[in-house]
Motif scaffolding. Sequence first.
Motif, short mmCIF file in Angstrom:
data_model
loop_
_atom_site.label_atom_id
_atom_site.label_comp_id
_atom_site.label_asym_id
_atom_site.label_seq_id
_atom_site.Cartn_x
_atom_site.Cartn_y
_atom_site.Cartn_z
N UNK A 74 55.62 72.80 21.66
CA UNK A 74 56.33 72.11 20.59
C UNK A 74 56.31 72.98 19.34
N UNK A 75 57.48 73.26 18.81
CA UNK A 75 57.60 74.01 17.56
C UNK A 75 58.58 73.26 16.67
N UNK A 76 58.06 72.52 15.69
CA UNK A 76 58.91 71.66 14.88
C UNK A 76 59.50 70.57 15.74
N UNK A 77 60.82 70.47 15.76
CA UNK A 77 61.49 69.46 16.57
C UNK A 77 61.87 69.97 17.95
N UNK A 78 61.62 71.23 18.19
CA UNK A 78 61.98 71.83 19.47
C UNK A 78 60.85 71.64 20.48
N UNK A 79 61.18 71.16 21.67
CA UNK A 79 60.20 70.95 22.74
C UNK A 79 60.66 71.67 23.99
N UNK A 80 59.76 72.47 24.56
CA UNK A 80 60.05 73.15 25.82
C UNK A 80 58.95 72.77 26.82
N UNK A 81 59.35 72.20 27.94
CA UNK A 81 58.39 71.82 28.98
C UNK A 81 58.69 72.68 30.21
N UNK A 355 60.32 79.71 21.14
CA UNK A 355 60.84 78.64 21.99
C UNK A 355 62.34 78.47 21.83
N UNK A 356 62.99 79.45 21.20
CA UNK A 356 64.39 79.31 20.86
C UNK A 356 65.32 79.32 22.05
N UNK A 357 65.03 80.12 23.05
CA UNK A 357 65.84 80.17 24.27
C UNK A 357 64.94 79.99 25.47
N UNK A 358 65.54 79.62 26.59
CA UNK A 358 64.75 79.40 27.79
C UNK A 358 64.07 80.68 28.26
N UNK A 359 64.77 81.80 28.17
CA UNK A 359 64.21 83.07 28.64
C UNK A 359 62.99 83.47 27.81
N UNK A 360 63.10 83.37 26.49
CA UNK A 360 61.99 83.76 25.63
C UNK A 360 60.85 82.74 25.77
N UNK A 361 61.19 81.46 25.93
CA UNK A 361 60.15 80.45 26.13
C UNK A 361 59.36 80.72 27.40
N UNK A 362 60.02 81.20 28.44
CA UNK A 362 59.29 81.51 29.68
C UNK A 362 58.36 82.70 29.50
N UNK A 363 58.77 83.64 28.66
CA UNK A 363 57.87 84.75 28.34
C UNK A 363 56.68 84.24 27.52
N UNK A 364 56.95 83.35 26.57
CA UNK A 364 55.86 82.74 25.80
C UNK A 364 54.92 81.99 26.71
N UNK A 365 55.46 81.29 27.72
CA UNK A 365 54.63 80.58 28.69
C UNK A 365 53.67 81.53 29.39
N UNK A 366 54.17 82.70 29.78
CA UNK A 366 53.31 83.65 30.49
C UNK A 366 52.23 84.21 29.58
N UNK A 367 52.57 84.42 28.30
CA UNK A 367 51.57 84.89 27.35
C UNK A 367 50.51 83.82 27.12
N UNK A 368 50.94 82.58 26.91
CA UNK A 368 50.01 81.48 26.65
C UNK A 368 49.18 81.15 27.88
N UNK A 369 49.68 81.49 29.06
CA UNK A 369 48.95 81.21 30.29
C UNK A 369 48.13 82.38 30.80
N UNK A 370 48.00 83.45 30.00
CA UNK A 370 47.25 84.65 30.43
C UNK A 370 47.79 85.22 31.74
#
Length: 444
Positions: A74-81, A355-370
């Motif tokens: 969650x970043x502001x009003x943006x939610x990516x699950x 979290x702006x785009x799905x592709x970048x959010x998936x990269x963020x997911x991998x970083x946050x998940x080690x």
Amino acid sequence: MPHRDMIVIGAGPAGAAAAMRAAGAGIKVTAFEKAPAGRDKVCGDGLTPRAVAALDELGVSLAEAHRIAGLRMIAGRRVRELDWPANGQFGPYGAVWPRRRLDSALCDGAADAGAELCFGTEALPIIEDGRAVGVTAGGERWTADLVVLAAGAQGQAARMLGALRDPDEPFGLAIRTYAETPRHADEYLEACLTLRDAEGTAVPGYGWLFPAGDGTVNIGVGALNTMKGFANLNLNRLCDSYRDLVAESWQLGPYLERPRAWRLPMSATKRHGPGWVAIGDAAGLINPMNGEGIDYGLETGILVADLFAEDPPAVADTYDRIVAEKFDAFLRTGRRFSFLIGHPRILRAGLRLAVGTDAIARLTLQVMGNLIDNETPGTPGRVLAAADRALAAASPTLRKLHQRRRRRSSPSCRTSFGSGLPDPPNPPSGITKRCATAIRRPES
């Protein structure tokens, strides 16, 4: 004088993993833990798919853990699950497992494999002519071919070996507690990336809700010391404000215990030397972008045991080389990034991008998940390498700005770590087998 092939200082996840793996290979190993058996280690309790893979390799059952399918950012009003990658090298799920139960399962596994565990006993390294030759523990001298430091980067053992946090590198602070919630069985970790302090300053860190599947959720916040105004940050207030933000959506009950805080070292000046190695937190192996290190602790515990079984004389140098090849570039990038997001404007822009785009959010997911390290192939690996090069150019300037800010604020440093509760003197019944018994004195 008792002698062991390997002595481990600390029986948390990293130390217990090393002891379990070593004992399973026929290595004579004793692990000393300063805390009493069954103690509750303050932690976020989240296990990444990487940690789950390491526990699977150790043969530790996760039947008692709550399975997690992915991460809600969650970043502001943006939610990516997003779900954990199904085709990743570590498997498609993570878990939440409160540390008291996780640590007990690992200690039980180590004891079952044949390791000796001594609780309530502080072990300190014996150094002769620059070499670690054993430990003193319980008033006795113990010798060993290898001493494994798994007791974090802040204790006396780390100071004696010189395995201290690098004062020029960032560190983190975190605080957590538990609350009841009807959403305790949620299959997603939740991370709020847009925290603000009492003055409205953006905090480089995040708030989390990690559902434990037992009627409760682990709720907490973490922050990096690179932020503006860090010296005045009050973690208790930050945790309270985050709770207020999510109380309605999660139908949270009151805190079940007073919030407890801890420090997250994200570097180490040394992680090996003659006769010794440091693993996990003691080696500074914590991802600066999420504060997670259990998976690295498990992996390095397994690694040092395997290397010792293969070639005991070469273990320290070989271990340091492999850890450097696998983790150093990624963790260095994370530390450099920590200085960058310490600037509020850059942080705000970065969060919108994350979290702006799905592709970048998936990269963020991998970083946050080690899920990324130096060996990661494909696009994530290339992005990591490019980011490291870009941050390397900006790093000297960012570090100077941070040092200047730290000098201005150091005389009145009032960062609140929060009030902690003492560890329970005895473990609750049914939590562990070996750990709840009397300390076993290993045979010499």
